[in-house]
Design a protein around this motif. Structure first.
Motif, mmCIF file in Angstrom:
data_model
loop_
_atom_site.group_PDB
_atom_site.id
_atom_site.type_symbol
_atom_site.label_atom_id
_atom_site.label_comp_id
_atom_site.label_asym_id
_atom_site.label_seq_id
_atom_site.Cartn_x
_atom_site.Cartn_y
_atom_site.Cartn_z
ATOM 1 N N GLU A 50 -34.901 2.175 4.179
ATOM 2 C CA GLU A 50 -33.876 1.131 4.029
ATOM 3 C C GLU A 50 -34.418 -0.048 3.222
ATOM 4 O OE1 GLU A 50 -31.538 2.057 8.261
ATOM 5 O OE2 GLU A 50 -32.734 0.221 8.057
ATOM 6 N N ALA A 51 -35.696 -0.353 3.412
ATOM 7 C CA ALA A 51 -36.308 -1.453 2.649
ATOM 8 C C ALA A 51 -36.300 -1.118 1.161
ATOM 9 C CB ALA A 51 -37.736 -1.688 3.140
ATOM 10 N N ALA A 52 -36.682 0.103 0.829
ATOM 11 C CA ALA A 52 -36.700 0.508 -0.582
ATOM 12 C C ALA A 52 -35.297 0.419 -1.175
ATOM 13 C CB ALA A 52 -37.261 1.923 -0.707
ATOM 14 N N ASP A 53 -34.284 0.844 -0.412
ATOM 15 C CA ASP A 53 -32.893 0.759 -0.892
ATOM 16 C C ASP A 53 -32.475 -0.685 -1.133
ATOM 17 O OD1 ASP A 53 -32.617 3.456 -0.797
ATOM 18 O OD2 ASP A 53 -31.521 3.507 1.114
ATOM 19 N N LEU A 54 -33.069 -1.579 -0.346
ATOM 20 C CA LEU A 54 -32.719 -3.003 -0.445
ATOM 21 C C LEU A 54 -33.435 -3.687 -1.618
ATOM 22 C CD1 LEU A 54 -31.011 -4.979 1.279
ATOM 23 C CD2 LEU A 54 -32.980 -5.202 2.821
ATOM 24 N N GLY A 55 -34.401 -2.993 -2.224
ATOM 25 C CA GLY A 55 -35.116 -3.561 -3.370
ATOM 26 C C GLY A 55 -36.549 -3.949 -3.080
ATOM 27 N N ALA A 77 -47.893 7.227 5.393
ATOM 28 C CA ALA A 77 -47.296 8.293 4.572
ATOM 29 C C ALA A 77 -45.792 8.068 4.399
ATOM 30 C CB ALA A 77 -47.561 9.654 5.225
ATOM 31 N N ALA A 78 -45.148 7.571 5.461
ATOM 32 C CA ALA A 78 -43.699 7.311 5.381
ATOM 33 C C ALA A 78 -43.405 6.198 4.376
ATOM 34 C CB ALA A 78 -43.163 6.943 6.761
ATOM 35 N N ALA A 79 -44.229 5.168 4.374
ATOM 36 C CA ALA A 79 -44.033 4.069 3.418
ATOM 37 C C ALA A 79 -44.241 4.581 1.995
ATOM 38 C CB ALA A 79 -45.000 2.931 3.728
ATOM 39 N N HIS A 80 -45.253 5.422 1.835
ATOM 40 C CA HIS A 80 -45.535 5.986 0.514
ATOM 41 C C HIS A 80 -44.377 6.881 0.050
ATOM 42 C CE1 HIS A 80 -47.895 7.484 -2.805
ATOM 43 N NE2 HIS A 80 -47.683 8.722 -2.410
ATOM 44 N N SER A 81 -43.851 7.680 0.975
ATOM 45 C CA SER A 81 -42.724 8.560 0.633
ATOM 46 C C SER A 81 -41.498 7.760 0.210
ATOM 47 C CB SER A 81 -42.317 9.416 1.812
ATOM 48 O OG SER A 81 -43.344 10.255 2.162
ATOM 49 N N ALA A 82 -41.376 6.558 0.761
ATOM 50 C CA ALA A 82 -40.233 5.703 0.389
ATOM 51 C C ALA A 82 -40.483 5.015 -0.955
ATOM 52 C CB ALA A 82 -39.977 4.671 1.478
#
Ligand code: SF4
Ligand code: FES
Length: 372
Positions: A50-55, A77-82
């Motif tokens: 959601e953070a990545a979608d938000l910019g 890993a989840a942050a990297h995948s995003a």
């Protein structure tokens, strides 16, 4: 409001408040959140997406000590995948080379290690942990060996400010690409220790001169980030680039805060990622909208030409010093409370530090309330 709503660039993910160190300037709240309340890795993965979608571009994996979580590799890993740039902010204590290699494998982009001083005995005393200094140096070397960019973060105060040059020399020796000279900001545990941490004006002036000389000396070798400490400045800084403007903090239990000390402000309502999407929180949560922009300002900020530059300074500092979170940050020389800052900058004592302790948090919170 004065400007259109911007999108956040950075997310501070406070994945746990657990930490082996006891730094007396810790910016975590006095009432630390418990392990039982921490959100799980699956929820963090949703938050990152959601953070990545938000910019958002960068996530700072922080705490407490983020590696105190057994699932920190999964979280990274989840942050990297995003597709977020991942920065691990660590005390280094408890991080093994094996764990570091796993984090690198998971996509960790950057490591920031805090150091308390350039002198081992003093560093361990400030951290409240024997042997911390040696472990920090060892982890820094391992980070560099793995080819991960390294930043050294040094929180500066009365006990170490005279060794600023040694701290920078040490960061260079550790092959860091950046060193942050971060003067203590007086919230949370630092507020309770303010008179012990406060440098003298003479110390601050020497430090500013030294940093300039060090920048010349190490030009092209290391980037030195340093600003004049709040209590000795003429104008405040735009705290985190302005309230609800460029960043958000997610607490271990999932509460989303505009800044790390926002919970000190009474009456604010914080929404949680357990019940809301990050976008919903960014756009609509009461806490983010309360001090966004300039509509909330009183004089002298309301009519000041710098109001879109510093956004009236820090709300949490205004509250801590004046009792009113809507007041001009008293660091500003235009504030009617500015003399208070000048007086506090002269007050110091040599009493022992009140260390941040995770397990004793409830008792200590009561003690701190008496002190502060
Ligand atoms: Fe900034 Fe307010 Fe001071 Fe103006 S009066 S410089 S807006 S803090
Ligand atoms: Fe809260 Fe500055 S720390 S606004």
């Amino acid at each position: 409001m004065g400007e259109p709503l911007m999108h956040p660039l950075g997310l501070l993910a406070e994945v746990t408040h657990r930490c082996p160190l006891g730094c007396p300037y810790c910016s975590n709240p006095i009432a630390l959140e418990s392990r039982a309340d921490e959100i799980d890795a699956v929820t963090w993965a949703r938050v990152f997406a959601e953070a990545a979608d938000l910019g958002v571009l960068q996530v700072h994996l922080s705490g407490g000590e983020p590696t105190a979580r057994r699932d920190i590799v999964e979280i990274t890993a989840a942050a990297h995948s995003a597709r977020l740039y991942t920065n691990l902010i660590t005390s280094a204590v408890g991080v093994t080379e094996k764990m570091l290699a796993a984090l690198a494998e998971a996509g960790l982009d950057h490591v920031q290690i805090s150091i308390q001083d350039a002198n081992a005995a003093s560093a361990d005393r400030i951290a409240g942990y024997d042997g911390a200094y040696v472990r920090k140096r060892a982890l820094a070397a391992a980070v560099v060996r793995l080819g991960i960019p390294l930043t050294v973060n040094a929180v500066i105060h009365h006990a170490n400010i005279d060794r600023i040059a040694d701290v920078v020399d040490q960061a260079v020796a550790l092959s860091a690409s950046r060193v942050e000279i971060a003067h203590v900001q007086y919230y949370g545990w630092a507020l309770a220790n303010r008179a012990k941490l406060m440098p003298t004006r003479q110390q601050v002036e020497h430090a500013v001169d030294r940093v300039e000389a060090l920048r010349e000396r190490y030009r092209g070798i290391i980037v030195i980030d340093a600003v004049v400490p709040d209590y000795f400045a003429r104008y405040p800084k735009a705290c985190l680039g302005g309230w609800g403007r460029r960043s958000l903090n997610v607490s271990p239990s999932g509460k989303v805060l505009p800044c790390h000390a926002a919970e000190t402000i009474p009456g604010l309502e914080f929404w949680s990622v357990r019940e809301h999407s990050l976008s919903d929180i960014w756009h609509s949560s009461p806490a983010f909208n309360t001090f966004r922009g300039t509509d909330w300002m009183k004089e002298p900020c309301a009519g000041c030409s710098r109001r879109l530059e510093d956004f009236g300074g820090c709300r949490c500092q205004a509250l801590a010093l004046t009792g009113d979170a809507r007041a001009t940050d008293p660091v500003c020389h235009l504030s009617p409370y500015h003399d208070l800052v000048a007086d506090l900058a002269e007050q110091r004592d040599e009493a022992p530090y009140i260390y941040r302790r995770f397990r004793a948090d409830r008792t200590t919170a009561a003690e701190i309330a008496k002190v502060g």
